[in-house]
Design a protein around this motif. Structure first.
Motif, PDB file in Angstrom:
ATOM      1  N   VAL A  23      -7.033   6.909   1.319  1.00 57.32           N
ATOM      2  CA  VAL A  23      -8.078   5.932   1.638  1.00 57.32           C
ATOM      3  C   VAL A  23      -7.698   5.206   2.920  1.00 57.32           C
ATOM      4  CG1 VAL A  23      -8.820   5.606  -0.756  1.00 57.32           C
ATOM      5  CG2 VAL A  23      -6.999   4.162   0.153  1.00 57.32           C
ATOM      6  N   GLU A  24      -8.681   4.594   3.548  1.00 61.47           N
ATOM      7  CA  GLU A  24      -8.412   3.858   4.786  1.00 61.47           C
ATOM      8  C   GLU A  24      -7.609   2.601   4.529  1.00 61.47           C
ATOM      9  OE1 GLU A  24     -11.612   3.251   7.501  1.00 61.47           O
ATOM     10  OE2 GLU A  24     -12.444   5.226   7.094  1.00 61.47           O
ATOM     11  N   SER A  25      -7.873   1.942   3.390  1.00 64.89           N
ATOM     12  CA  SER A  25      -7.131   0.719   3.077  1.00 64.89           C
ATOM     13  C   SER A  25      -7.223   0.417   1.589  1.00 64.89           C
ATOM     14  CB  SER A  25      -7.657  -0.472   3.880  1.00 64.89           C
ATOM     15  OG  SER A  25      -8.983  -0.761   3.498  1.00 64.89           O
ATOM     16  N   ILE A  26      -6.286  -0.387   1.134  1.00 64.65           N
ATOM     17  CA  ILE A  26      -6.249  -0.879  -0.235  1.00 64.65           C
ATOM     18  C   ILE A  26      -6.802  -2.301  -0.206  1.00 64.65           C
ATOM     19  CG2 ILE A  26      -4.698  -1.552  -2.127  1.00 64.65           C
ATOM     20  CD1 ILE A  26      -2.846   0.748  -1.205  1.00 64.65           C
ATOM     21  N   PRO A  27      -7.637  -2.663  -1.180  1.00 66.02           N
ATOM     22  CA  PRO A  27      -8.172  -4.033  -1.175  1.00 66.02           C
ATOM     23  C   PRO A  27      -7.051  -5.070  -1.080  1.00 66.02           C
ATOM     24  CG  PRO A  27      -9.267  -2.726  -2.857  1.00 66.02           C
ATOM     25  CD  PRO A  27      -8.144  -1.891  -2.321  1.00 66.02           C
ATOM     26  N   PRO A  28      -7.231  -6.094  -0.246  1.00 68.23           N
ATOM     27  CA  PRO A  28      -6.164  -7.082  -0.040  1.00 68.23           C
ATOM     28  C   PRO A  28      -5.788  -7.869  -1.289  1.00 68.23           C
ATOM     29  CG  PRO A  28      -8.176  -7.729   1.114  1.00 68.23           C
ATOM     30  CD  PRO A  28      -8.402  -6.353   0.579  1.00 68.23           C
ATOM     31  N   ASP A  29      -6.686  -7.942  -2.266  1.00 69.06           N
ATOM     32  CA  ASP A  29      -6.391  -8.673  -3.507  1.00 69.06           C
ATOM     33  C   ASP A  29      -5.784  -7.791  -4.590  1.00 69.06           C
ATOM     34  OD1 ASP A  29      -7.350 -10.994  -2.361  1.00 69.06           O
ATOM     35  OD2 ASP A  29      -9.386 -10.716  -3.146  1.00 69.06           O
ATOM     36  N   ALA A  30      -5.447  -6.549  -4.254  1.00 69.57           N
ATOM     37  CA  ALA A  30      -4.836  -5.654  -5.240  1.00 69.57           C
ATOM     38  C   ALA A  30      -3.498  -6.233  -5.695  1.00 69.57           C
ATOM     39  CB  ALA A  30      -4.640  -4.268  -4.646  1.00 69.57           C
ATOM     40  N   VAL A  31      -3.209  -6.080  -6.980  1.00 72.00           N
ATOM     41  CA  VAL A  31      -1.989  -6.629  -7.590  1.00 72.00           C
ATOM     42  C   VAL A  31      -0.956  -5.518  -7.753  1.00 72.00           C
ATOM     43  CG1 VAL A  31      -1.059  -7.761  -9.647  1.00 72.00           C
ATOM     44  CG2 VAL A  31      -3.333  -8.383  -8.800  1.00 72.00           C
ATOM     45  N   LYS A  32       0.258  -5.790  -7.310  1.00 69.40           N
ATOM     46  CA  LYS A  32       1.334  -4.807  -7.401  1.00 69.40           C
ATOM     47  C   LYS A  32       1.777  -4.635  -8.850  1.00 69.40           C
ATOM     48  CE  LYS A  32       5.880  -3.707  -5.561  1.00 69.40           C
ATOM     49  NZ  LYS A  32       6.978  -4.155  -4.714  1.00 69.40           N
ATOM     50  N   ARG A  33       1.919  -3.386  -9.273  1.00 68.90           N
ATOM     51  CA  ARG A  33       2.441  -3.066 -10.599  1.00 68.90           C
ATOM     52  C   ARG A  33       3.965  -3.006 -10.517  1.00 68.90           C
ATOM     53  NH1 ARG A  33      -1.088   1.812 -13.238  1.00 68.90           N
ATOM     54  NH2 ARG A  33      -2.873   0.556 -13.901  1.00 68.90           N
ATOM     55  N   PRO A  34       4.666  -3.283 -11.622  1.00 64.37           N
ATOM     56  CA  PRO A  34       6.129  -3.329 -11.589  1.00 64.37           C
ATOM     57  C   PRO A  34       6.804  -1.961 -11.746  1.00 64.37           C
ATOM     58  CG  PRO A  34       5.354  -3.977 -13.744  1.00 64.37           C
ATOM     59  CD  PRO A  34       4.120  -3.769 -12.886  1.00 64.37           C
ATOM     60  N   HIS A  35       6.056  -0.871 -11.621  1.00 73.55           N
ATOM     61  CA  HIS A  35       6.614   0.470 -11.835  1.00 73.55           C
ATOM     62  C   HIS A  35       5.923   1.453 -10.898  1.00 73.55           C
ATOM     63  CE1 HIS A  35       2.887   1.485 -13.883  1.00 73.55           C
ATOM     64  NE2 HIS A  35       3.005   0.332 -14.532  1.00 73.55           N
ATOM     65  N   LEU A  36       6.344   2.720 -10.962  1.00 72.40           N
ATOM     66  CA  LEU A  36       5.744   3.768 -10.135  1.00 72.40           C
ATOM     67  C   LEU A  36       5.177   4.901 -10.987  1.00 72.40           C
ATOM     68  CD1 LEU A  36       8.310   3.896  -7.187  1.00 72.40           C
ATOM     69  CD2 LEU A  36       5.956   3.037  -7.137  1.00 72.40           C
ATOM     70  N   VAL A  37       4.704   4.584 -12.190  1.00 75.35           N
ATOM     71  CA  VAL A  37       4.092   5.573 -13.074  1.00 75.35           C
ATOM     72  C   VAL A  37       2.586   5.559 -12.841  1.00 75.35           C
ATOM     73  CG1 VAL A  37       3.703   6.265 -15.468  1.00 75.35           C
ATOM     74  CG2 VAL A  37       5.925   5.350 -14.783  1.00 75.35           C
TER      75      VAL A  37
END
Length: 109
Positions: A23-37
């Motif tokens: 994608v061109e960009s990720i929404p700026p309000d996206a919340v980081k998850r604590p894992h990579l699953v």
């Protein structure tokens, strides 16, 4: 694993029942998850995940999952599929769905 593209050069990776597209960009309000699953298999307990810690981050916005590859590459792995090397960039992740007359459901890997 499969990789396809169309005339507009949209790249789509398929890793079992998980689909990944840049994608061109990720929404700026996206919340980081604590894992990579990216997704867990409900039938086998296996998971689609990024192998290298620190090479990427997983985010969520409005029930949509995104992946940001921070390193030059990150490897998407699963016990039943070959690895996929994703180049640096931002991606949308979703599970393949299937239709039945009773419901639309997520494909079980």
């Amino acid at each position: 694993m499969s990789k396809s593209s169309n005339a507009s050069h949209t790249v789509l990776y398929r890793h079992g029942d998980v689909l990944v597209t840049q994608v061109e960009s990720i929404p700026p309000d996206a919340v980081k998850r604590p894992h990579l699953v990216l997704a867990e298999g409900e039938m086998t307990g296996h998971s689609h995940r990024i192998a290298e810690a620190g090479s990427a981050e997983l985010l969520e916005f409005s029930q949509t999952v995104y992946l940001r590859v921070l390193a030059d590459t990150a490897t998407l792995v699963h016990q039943e599929h070959g690895p996929i090397t994703l180049p640096r960039g931002e991606y949308r992740i979703w599970r393949q769905r299937e239709y039945s007359p009773r419901e639309i459901r997520i494909v079980r890997d």
